[in-house]
Design a protein around this motif. Structure first.
Motif, PDB file in Angstrom:
ATOM      1  N   VAL A 225      -0.448  -2.865  13.037  1.00 29.78           N
ATOM      2  CA  VAL A 225       0.612  -2.099  12.628  1.00 29.78           C
ATOM      3  C   VAL A 225       0.345  -1.367  11.444  1.00 29.78           C
ATOM      4  O   VAL A 225      -0.295  -1.915  10.354  1.00 29.78           O
ATOM      5  N   ALA A 226       0.347  -0.048  11.591  1.00 27.89           N
ATOM      6  CA  ALA A 226       0.023   0.912  10.211  1.00 27.89           C
ATOM      7  C   ALA A 226       1.186   0.774   9.233  1.00 27.89           C
ATOM      8  O   ALA A 226       2.481   1.078   9.276  1.00 27.89           O
ATOM      9  N   GLU A 227       0.736   0.395   7.920  1.00 25.04           N
ATOM     10  CA  GLU A 227       1.902   0.280   6.913  1.00 25.04           C
ATOM     11  C   GLU A 227       1.359   1.071   5.726  1.00 25.04           C
ATOM     12  O   GLU A 227       0.175   1.810   5.780  1.00 25.04           O
ATOM     13  N   PRO A 228       2.256   1.322   4.686  1.00 27.95           N
ATOM     14  CA  PRO A 228       1.811   2.248   3.728  1.00 27.95           C
ATOM     15  C   PRO A 228       0.563   2.005   3.026  1.00 27.95           C
ATOM     16  O   PRO A 228      -0.308   2.755   2.486  1.00 27.95           O
ATOM     17  N   HIS A 229       0.029   0.812   3.011  1.00 25.08           N
ATOM     18  CA  HIS A 229      -1.215   0.357   2.217  1.00 25.08           C
ATOM     19  C   HIS A 229      -2.178  -0.086   3.021  1.00 25.08           C
ATOM     20  O   HIS A 229      -3.280  -0.225   2.692  1.00 25.08           O
TER      21      HIS A 229
ATOM     22  N   SER B 199      -1.350  -7.880  -4.312  1.00 24.70           N
ATOM     23  CA  SER B 199      -2.208  -6.495  -5.090  1.00 24.70           C
ATOM     24  C   SER B 199      -1.806  -5.406  -4.626  1.00 24.70           C
ATOM     25  O   SER B 199      -2.424  -4.063  -4.903  1.00 24.70           O
ATOM     26  N   THR B 200      -0.803  -5.271  -3.919  1.00 20.68           N
ATOM     27  CA  THR B 200       0.086  -3.720  -3.491  1.00 20.68           C
ATOM     28  C   THR B 200       1.300  -3.789  -4.107  1.00 20.68           C
ATOM     29  O   THR B 200       1.986  -4.852  -4.613  1.00 20.68           O
ATOM     30  N   PRO B 201       1.970  -2.476  -4.429  1.00 15.78           N
ATOM     31  CA  PRO B 201       3.267  -2.287  -4.866  1.00 15.78           C
ATOM     32  C   PRO B 201       3.972  -3.217  -4.030  1.00 15.78           C
ATOM     33  O   PRO B 201       4.057  -3.374  -2.941  1.00 15.78           O
ATOM     34  N   ASP B 202       5.124  -4.054  -4.619  1.00 13.61           N
ATOM     35  CA  ASP B 202       5.590  -3.902  -6.183  1.00 13.61           C
ATOM     36  C   ASP B 202       5.139  -5.081  -6.985  1.00 13.61           C
ATOM     37  O   ASP B 202       5.443  -5.406  -7.879  1.00 13.61           O
ATOM     38  N   HIS B 203       3.800  -5.520  -6.462  1.00 15.52           N
ATOM     39  CA  HIS B 203       2.891  -6.413  -7.316  1.00 15.52           C
ATOM     40  C   HIS B 203       3.748  -7.915  -7.535  1.00 15.52           C
ATOM     41  O   HIS B 203       3.511  -8.323  -8.663  1.00 15.52           O
TER      42      HIS B 203
END
Length: 191
Positions: free
Chosen positions: A40-44, A141-145
């Protein structure tokens, strides 16, 4: 109570408190052999979601494997040195409140070119022979942290033998967040 940025991840794994006999507190209940994943492609970046339900237990808490993803370079540093790549196996538990367990493996690889995302690979083959691991409390380690993560990072790096996976890591793994200050947290080395 801690302030909003005091428990961020990743960190530099340096000068841990050694806890003999504690490596048995982690029980990975992963399927053996090659496993299928939905990619799955996600924003990160690309996330590999297991087709078959799998779990991990840390002490008395049981977590469900939500996804596997890779970072290049690795997010955790060891004694001030960056690592070539890193696997993150993200597990979740939501009985009372969302709690996340991220099992990380520091990776080394040699790749002849770049490749697309594999839909199957042997997750167990990416585990080190020696089961000692670092442990600390931190964040995504990705938003929203979010600071609701127990981190387990195996101390021994693993060489990626699967060339399809190595090519994917070389060309399409997620970027790494810079190491954050450990502050007053404890860093344990469970042996």
């Amino acid at each position: 109570m801690r302030n909003a940025s005091s428990w961020q991840s990743p960190v530099n794994l340096r000068a841990p408190i050694v806890v003999p006999g504690a490596s048995g507190s982690l029980d990975l209940r992963w399927e053996r052999g090659s496993q299928r994943f939905d990619v799955v492609a996600e924003p990160h970046g690309q996330r590999f979601r297991p087709v078959v339900a799998q779990e991990a237990a840390l002490g008395d808490e049981v977590f469900r494997l939500a996804n596997v993803h890779f970072h290049r370079p690795g997010e955790h540093w060891v004694d001030g040195e960056p690592q070539q790549a890193e696997l993150h196996a993200v597990h979740v538990r939501a009985e009372r409140a969302l709690h996340v367990l991220i099992v990380s493996v520091l990776l080394r690889y040699e790749a002849d070119g770049e490749g697309g995302a594999p839909t199957s690979f042997d997750l167990g083959a990416l585990l080190p022979g020696r089961r000692a691991f670092y442990r600390y409390e931190g964040s995504l380690s990705t938003p929203d942290h979010s600071e609701n993560v127990s981190h387990v990072v195996f101390a021994e790096p693993v060489q990626v033998a699967d060339q399809h996976l190595a090519r994917f890591i070389a060309g399409r793994a997620d970027r790494a967040r810079s190491p954050q200050d450990l502050g007053r947290r404890f860093l344990l080395l469970c042996e």
